[in-house]
Design an enzyme around this catalytic site. Structure first.
Site, PDB file in Angstrom:
ATOM      1  N   ASP A   1       2.184   3.651   8.231  1.00 39.40           N
ATOM      2  CA  ASP A   1       0.931   2.918   8.033  1.00 39.40           C
ATOM      3  C   ASP A   1       1.079   1.552   7.386  1.00 39.40           C
ATOM      4  O   ASP A   1       0.751   1.356   6.216  1.00 39.40           O
ATOM      5  CB  ASP A   1      -0.021   3.766   7.179  1.00 39.40           C
ATOM      6  CG  ASP A   1      -1.448   3.307   7.403  1.00 39.40           C
ATOM      7  OD1 ASP A   1      -2.365   3.881   6.822  1.00 39.40           O
ATOM      8  OD2 ASP A   1      -1.625   2.346   8.184  1.00 39.40           O
TER       9      ASP A   1
ATOM     10  N   THR B   1      -5.509   1.674  -2.849  1.00 39.78           N
ATOM     11  CA  THR B   1      -6.402   2.445  -3.736  1.00 39.78           C
ATOM     12  C   THR B   1      -6.140   1.985  -5.154  1.00 39.78           C
ATOM     13  O   THR B   1      -5.174   1.281  -5.420  1.00 39.78           O
ATOM     14  CB  THR B   1      -6.050   3.953  -3.661  1.00 39.78           C
ATOM     15  OG1 THR B   1      -4.672   4.064  -3.994  1.00 39.78           O
ATOM     16  CG2 THR B   1      -6.284   4.496  -2.266  1.00 39.78           C
TER      17      THR B   1
ATOM     18  N   ASP C   1       0.834  -1.212   0.000  1.00 40.80           N
ATOM     19  CA  ASP C   1       0.000   0.000   0.000  1.00 40.80           C
ATOM     20  C   ASP C   1       0.860   1.250   0.000  1.00 40.80           C
ATOM     21  O   ASP C   1       0.589   2.210   0.703  1.00 40.80           O
ATOM     22  CB  ASP C   1      -0.907  -0.016   1.243  1.00 40.80           C
ATOM     23  CG  ASP C   1      -2.022   1.011   1.095  1.00 40.80           C
ATOM     24  OD1 ASP C   1      -2.655   1.347   2.098  1.00 40.80           O
ATOM     25  OD2 ASP C   1      -2.216   1.489  -0.037  1.00 40.80           O
TER      26      ASP C   1
ATOM     27  N   LYS D   1       1.613   4.494  -1.086  1.00 39.04           N
ATOM     28  CA  LYS D   1       1.034   5.587  -1.873  1.00 39.04           C
ATOM     29  C   LYS D   1       1.391   6.884  -1.161  1.00 39.04           C
ATOM     30  O   LYS D   1       1.712   6.868   0.025  1.00 39.04           O
ATOM     31  CB  LYS D   1      -0.482   5.418  -2.029  1.00 39.04           C
ATOM     32  CG  LYS D   1      -1.269   5.271  -0.765  1.00 39.04           C
ATOM     33  CD  LYS D   1      -2.741   5.064  -1.110  1.00 39.04           C
ATOM     34  CE  LYS D   1      -3.620   5.131   0.104  1.00 39.04           C
ATOM     35  NZ  LYS D   1      -3.584   3.927   0.938  1.00 39.04           N
TER      36      LYS D   1
ATOM     37  N   ASN E   1       0.765   7.607   2.447  1.00 37.83           N
ATOM     38  CA  ASN E   1       1.452   6.825   3.498  1.00 37.83           C
ATOM     39  C   ASN E   1       2.920   7.183   3.589  1.00 37.83           C
ATOM     40  O   ASN E   1       3.689   6.478   4.239  1.00 37.83           O
ATOM     41  CB  ASN E   1       1.320   5.324   3.204  1.00 37.83           C
ATOM     42  CG  ASN E   1      -0.096   4.855   3.433  1.00 37.83           C
ATOM     43  OD1 ASN E   1      -0.860   5.534   4.117  1.00 37.83           O
ATOM     44  ND2 ASN E   1      -0.442   3.738   2.837  1.00 37.83           N
TER      45      ASN E   1
HETATM   46  C1  LIG Z   1      -2.084   7.222   7.158  1.00 40.41           C
HETATM   47  C2  LIG Z   1      -1.677   8.098   8.309  1.00 40.41           C
HETATM   48  O1  LIG Z   1      -1.474   7.613   9.415  1.00 40.41           O
HETATM   49  N1  LIG Z   1      -1.553   9.436   8.014  1.00 40.41           N
HETATM   50  C3  LIG Z   1      -1.067  10.388   8.928  1.00 40.41           C
HETATM   51  C4  LIG Z   1      -1.963  10.860  10.003  1.00 40.41           C
HETATM   52  C5  LIG Z   1      -0.907  11.613  10.865  1.00 40.41           C
HETATM   53  N2  LIG Z   1       0.247  10.734  10.839  1.00 40.41           N
HETATM   54  C6  LIG Z   1       1.560  11.055  11.261  1.00 40.41           C
HETATM   55  C7  LIG Z   1       2.387  10.072  11.818  1.00 40.41           C
HETATM   56 CL1  LIG Z   1       1.798   8.455  12.031  1.00 40.41          CL
HETATM   57  C8  LIG Z   1       3.682  10.397  12.229  1.00 40.41           C
HETATM   58  N3  LIG Z   1       4.184  11.645  12.077  1.00 40.41           N
HETATM   59  C9  LIG Z   1       3.403  12.589  11.526  1.00 40.41           C
HETATM   60  N4  LIG Z   1       3.673  13.883  11.265  1.00 40.41           N
HETATM   61  C10 LIG Z   1       2.548  14.401  10.730  1.00 40.41           C
HETATM   62  C11 LIG Z   1       2.472  15.791  10.346  1.00 40.41           C
HETATM   63  C12 LIG Z   1       3.443  16.727  10.591  1.00 40.41           C
HETATM   64  N5  LIG Z   1       2.995  17.884  10.079  1.00 40.41           N
HETATM   65  C13 LIG Z   1       3.693  19.163  10.088  1.00 40.41           C
HETATM   66  N6  LIG Z   1       1.783  17.712   9.510  1.00 40.41           N
HETATM   67  C14 LIG Z   1       1.453  16.432   9.686  1.00 40.41           C
HETATM   68  C15 LIG Z   1       0.158  15.856   9.212  1.00 40.41           C
HETATM   69  N7  LIG Z   1       1.565  13.488  10.605  1.00 40.41           N
HETATM   70  C16 LIG Z   1       2.088  12.356  11.116  1.00 40.41           C
HETATM   71  C17 LIG Z   1       0.139   9.871   9.694  1.00 40.41           C
END
Ligand SMILES: CC(=O)N[C@H]1CCN(c2c(Cl)cnc3[nH]c(-c4cn(C)nc4C)nc23)C1
Length: 278
Positions: A156, A173, A138, A140, A143
């Protein structure tokens, strides 16, 4: 955190929860700080009743076992986890740069150096996964995350599988599905090679190669490998050569991960540190 910490028992009291970062498939991810060390992490919160409802207990357990065991600079760390009566909490590495997708949207498409650096990082991370019998399946842009130095991090592992044999389950997807997955045939590691071709195209042109108005059109274009290269942006012949050697219907004929690392376009354009100057 040292190795020792990752074995200790964590609980919600150890963390101060910050802003929501976004939501994965079955849970929300929050910025969080471990109180004693002030270490910043991403805390993924999944409701147990969601697990029951979607019957994804085994998938989550697999994701946790896989991601805990993987140690690679381009794979987001899962430091540990804990649960309370109704929720499971995954303590994940926080990627300061956010989602690579936003970077791609902001710039429209990446430079050849940036695209090659990301493809090289993905390739070494996948080579590492494959030698541990893990197919991500997956990969993409959603992720893919970036750390504070712009280094790519695969997040992920919800859809990854500990592959001992060929897999049959549909996932991911549409745009990134290899033909053998579209046909719901048995598939193996080579699906990730196909996806590298899709991502390389998308990094350089700003959209995946078989994107269409309807799902059925996308399916048809994937099955035909209906690949064409627009005249703008002007993409080098070497880059188009690499893409053409990955988007091959016969999975056994796709360029191997090793050969990708040795490809002239990667050698010439990828930054060995894995980071890109903005
Ligand atoms: C599929 C999935 O888990 N997607 C995302 C959600 C947030 N996540 C994060 C994860 Cl799991 C780890 N670190 C992240 N940093 C961010 C982030 C930082 N900024 C400035 N904006 C973002 C958004 N997001 C993460 C993974």
């Amino acid at each position: 955190e040292g190795e020792g910490n990752s074995k200790r028992q964590w609980s919600l009291q150890d963390f101060e929860i910050g802003k929501p970062l976004g939501k994965g498939k079955f849970g929300r991810v929050y910025l969080a700080r471990e109180v004693k060390s002030t270490y910043i992490v991403a805390l993924k919160i999944i409701f147990k009743e969601q697990l029951e409802k979607y019957r994804i207990h085994h998938q989550l357990r697999r994701e946790m076992e896989i991601q805990t065991s993987l140690r690679h600079p381009n794979i987001l760390r899962l430091y540990g986890w804990f649960h309370d009566s109704e929720r499971i909490f995954l303590i994940l590495e926080y990627a300061y740069g956010g989602e690579l997708y936003n970077e791609l949207r902001k710039h429209g498409h990446f430079s050849e150096e940036q695209a090659a650096t990301y493809i090289a990082s993905l390739t070494t991370a996948l080579a590492y996964c494959h030698e541990k019998h893990v197919i991500h399946r997956d990969i993409k842009p959603e992720n893919l995350l970036l750390d504070h130095e712009g280094r790519l991090k695969i997040a992920d592992f919800g859809w990854s599988v500990q592959s001992r044999s060929k897999r049959h389950t549909m996932c991911g997807t549409l745009d990134y599905l290899a033909p053998e997955m579209v046909e719901n045939k048995a598939h193996d590691y080579a699906v990730d090679n196909w996806t590298l071709g899709i991502l390389c195209y998308e990094f350089l042109y700003g959209a995946p190669p078989f994107e269409s108005e309807s799902q059925s059109d996308t399916f048809k274009r994937i099955m035909k490998v209906d690949l064409s290269f627009p005249s703008t942006p002007n993409v080098s012949m070497e880059a188009r050569n690499l893409i053409s050697r990955l988007l091959v219907k016969d999975s056994s004929k796709r360029l191997s991960l090793q050969k990708i690392m040795e490809h002239p376009w990667i050698i010439k354009n990828a930054n060995p540190t894995g980071t890109c100057k903005k």
